[in-house]
Scaffold this motif. Structure first.
Motif, PDB file in Angstrom:
ATOM      1  N   ASN A 190       0.708  -1.237   0.315  1.00 30.21           N
ATOM      2  CA  ASN A 190      -0.364   0.106   0.144  1.00 30.21           C
ATOM      3  C   ASN A 190       1.284   1.435   0.168  1.00 30.21           C
ATOM      4  O   ASN A 190       1.709   1.454   0.296  1.00 30.21           O
ATOM      5  N   ASN A 191       0.337   2.082  -0.092  1.00 36.18           N
ATOM      6  CA  ASN A 191       1.063   3.643  -0.005  1.00 36.18           C
ATOM      7  C   ASN A 191       1.127   4.278   1.115  1.00 36.18           C
ATOM      8  O   ASN A 191       2.098   5.179   0.981  1.00 36.18           O
ATOM      9  N   SER A 192       0.538   3.732   2.257  1.00 41.34           N
ATOM     10  CA  SER A 192       0.720   4.567   3.326  1.00 41.34           C
ATOM     11  C   SER A 192      -0.093   3.679   4.084  1.00 41.34           C
ATOM     12  O   SER A 192      -0.074   1.788   3.737  1.00 41.34           O
TER      13      SER A 192
END
Length: 122
Positions: A102-104
């Motif tokens: 995931n990006n975060s």
């Protein structure tokens, strides 16, 4: 000086009792002979009692370097290692989220928050 004699006497008594108990369990005659010999030598002479105490404490010092390593190795290889292998085989493949796709790192939480949500937190 009195405490050294007292500790030496206690050490000789404990060694003698220990050999006697092991004799009762195993029925080896030599253990009874060692028990009686150590007890008599400790009772006859304070010097011999002190020497037995010093030798016993040196043996304890040597064993304190060896035994913990053996015990920790046994615990690791007989308990922790098989547990980790079972966890790898049957568990989640990425339990710690090490392969972050995931990006975060934030996760969405879509629950409604009301008064009852805070009353039973656990």
């Amino acid at each position: 000086m009195k405490t050294k004699k007292n500790n030496a006497t206690k050490t000789v008594l404990i060694i003698s009792i220990g050999f006697a108990i092991i004799f009762l369990v195993t029925n080896s005659k030599w253990l009874l002979i060692v028990s009686v010999t150590v007890g008599l030598l400790g009772a006859i002479s304070d010097k011999i009692s002190g020497l037995i105490h010093i030798l016993w404490m040196k043996l304890a010092k040597i064993l304190s370097y060896i035994i913990p390593n053996i015990l920790l190795s046994l615990i690791f290889y007989l308990f922790l290692f098989p547990l980790s292998v079972l966890s790898k085989v049957f568990g989640n493949k990425d339990g710690l989220n090490l392969n972050n796709r995931n990006n975060s790192l934030w996760k969405t939480h879509d629950k409604t928050i009301n008064k009852e949500y805070f009353e039973k937190t656990w």
